[in-house]
Write an enzyme that holds these catalytic residues in place. Structure first.
Site, short mmCIF file in Angstrom:
data_model
loop_
_atom_site.label_atom_id
_atom_site.label_comp_id
_atom_site.label_asym_id
_atom_site.label_seq_id
_atom_site.Cartn_x
_atom_site.Cartn_y
_atom_site.Cartn_z
N GLN A 9 0.66 -1.31 0.19
CA GLN A 9 0.26 0.45 0.05
C GLN A 9 0.79 1.38 -0.14
O GLN A 9 1.76 1.17 0.44
CB GLN A 9 -1.23 -0.08 1.16
CG GLN A 9 -2.02 -0.59 1.15
CD GLN A 9 -3.32 -0.76 2.04
OE1 GLN A 9 -4.58 -0.25 1.68
NE2 GLN A 9 -3.12 -0.59 2.90
N SER A 92 3.79 -6.47 3.06
CA SER A 92 2.59 -6.95 3.23
C SER A 92 1.61 -7.55 2.08
O SER A 92 1.37 -8.38 1.75
CB SER A 92 2.07 -5.47 3.40
OG SER A 92 1.27 -5.40 4.26
N LEU A 93 0.53 -6.18 1.06
CA LEU A 93 -0.22 -6.98 0.73
C LEU A 93 0.49 -7.80 -0.60
O LEU A 93 -0.01 -9.02 -1.41
CB LEU A 93 -1.47 -5.99 -0.14
CG LEU A 93 -0.97 -5.23 -0.94
CD1 LEU A 93 -1.30 -5.46 -2.22
CD2 LEU A 93 -1.76 -3.86 -0.86
N ARG A 117 -9.25 -8.81 3.20
CA ARG A 117 -8.25 -8.31 4.03
C ARG A 117 -7.89 -6.90 4.46
O ARG A 117 -8.14 -6.90 5.62
CB ARG A 117 -6.72 -8.62 3.38
CG ARG A 117 -5.64 -8.59 4.58
CD ARG A 117 -4.09 -9.27 3.50
NE ARG A 117 -2.90 -9.28 4.50
CZ ARG A 117 -1.98 -7.97 3.78
NH1 ARG A 117 -3.10 -7.18 3.06
NH2 ARG A 117 -1.49 -7.76 5.01
N HIS A 201 -0.14 -3.87 11.06
CA HIS A 201 0.81 -4.62 11.47
C HIS A 201 0.78 -4.42 12.70
O HIS A 201 2.35 -4.50 13.36
CB HIS A 201 2.17 -4.68 10.49
CG HIS A 201 2.38 -5.22 9.10
ND1 HIS A 201 1.94 -6.02 9.13
CD2 HIS A 201 1.54 -4.51 8.22
CE1 HIS A 201 1.03 -6.65 7.51
NE2 HIS A 201 1.22 -5.10 6.52
N GLN A 250 0.99 -12.53 9.49
CA GLN A 250 1.03 -11.34 8.84
C GLN A 250 0.50 -9.88 8.95
O GLN A 250 0.68 -9.15 9.48
CB GLN A 250 1.34 -11.04 7.41
CG GLN A 250 2.08 -10.06 6.86
CD GLN A 250 1.00 -10.04 5.16
OE1 GLN A 250 0.32 -10.38 5.70
NE2 GLN A 250 1.90 -10.34 4.80
#
Length: 308
Positions: A9, A92-93, A117, A201, A250
């Site tokens: 992101q 991340s993603l 998510r 996170h 995660q």
């Protein structure tokens, strides 16, 4: 050796992937398949929408993945492929994009998982209660200690270890603000509150982790064609059960990007292809590994340069 890396992101822009879709039928098909999987025209939002709506995490996550996979399919159309990589990794993603490119997840499942998510992360904490801040000029150990000192019973933790001088903290808004002020006192060059909608996170994301555990349990995960260097472990993983567990971890765990790149460099990777929107990862990689060669794969022009 080479690694394919996939952005997270913050890289989203209106119009991303449009040139790829116009130039490569395989890239256009990616956007069509994602639209079908989600039951809406995400591609219309990506190409013609407004940045505020695209930046909502429920939209940004599948949109960035779709752009990355469109770029990857365009690479394939030019004769490149997953066999040209020794490892994959994603921020991340981007870890989901990496797994999709490596054949561990289907495109439709990846799109639906990232939509969920994003929604689950957004709904885990009421808007305004959480925050994130980027701390520049201090290393992970220093920022980790600052987060602990500022918590005062609230959640405040180091969430993204991006490079040797950029660590992102996440948690309750007041605690993150205390940490940002404390970081400046302790020598940080800058402490910037980030324009995000939730404290990603961090332990506050536990409801989202539970939602992802349920969703991932129902999805087929194959062994990836090449190892994934996982965010939460900064080491390679190929076993589907382990991948499933790590994708759940995660959500609340730190993105150990600096350590992941250090692992890859130590394993002999000298070339990193950033596949998708933006160039943020390339900047981080060069600050982590001075010798690394980075290449961006986000437009037809980028792919033409690779062919040369």
């Amino acid at each position: 050796m080479r690694a394919f890396v996939f952005p997270g992101q913050g890289a989203q822009v209106i119009g991303m992937g449009r040139e790829l879709a116009d130039a490569y039928p395989a890239a256009s098909e990616v956007f069509a398949e994602v639209d079908e999987a989600l039951g809406e025209s995400l591609s219309d939002l990506i190409w013609n929408g407004d940045i505020e709506t695209l930046t909502l995490t429920r939209n940004a996550q599948p949109a960035l993945m779709a752009t990355s996979i469109a770029a990857f399919r365009a690479l394939e159309a030019e004769g490149f492929g997953i066999s040209d990589a020794d490892f994959v990794a994603g921020h991340s993603l981007g870890e989901y994009s990496a797994l999709c490119a490596a054949g561990a997840l289907s495109l439709a499942d990846t799109a639906r998982l990232l939509r969920l998510r994003g929604q689950a992360m957004q709904e885990a904490v009421p808007v305004g209660q959480g925050a994130m801040a980027a701390i520049l000029g201090l290393d992970f150990a220093a920022v980790d200690q600052i987060a602990r000192d500022a918590a005062e019973g609230e959640v405040c933790q180091a969430a993204n270890d991006n490079d040797p001088a950029q660590v992102v903290i996440s948690g309750h808004k007041e605690a993150v603000e205390r940490a940002a002020a404390l970081a400046k006192e302790r020598g940080a060059k800058r402490a910037l509150m980030l324009p995000v909608s939730a404290p990603f996170h961090s332990a506050l994301m536990q409801p989202a982790a539970a939602a992802m555990a349920e969703a991932l349990a129902a999805v087929e995960i194959a062994a990836p064609a090449v190892p994934l260097v996982a965010n939460v472990r900064a080491e390679p993983v190929t076993e589907p059960g382990a991948i499933r567990r790590l994708l759940v971890e995660q959500v609340t765990g730190a993105v150990r990007w600096r350590e992941s790149i250090e692992f890859l460099a130590g394993a002999g990777v000298t070339e990193f292809w950033e596949i998708g929107a933006g160039k943020a990862l390339s900047g981080m990689i060069k600050r982590i590994s001075k010798e690394a060669v980075t290449r961006n794969v986000g437009t037809p022009a980028d792919i033409a340069a690779l062919k040369e």
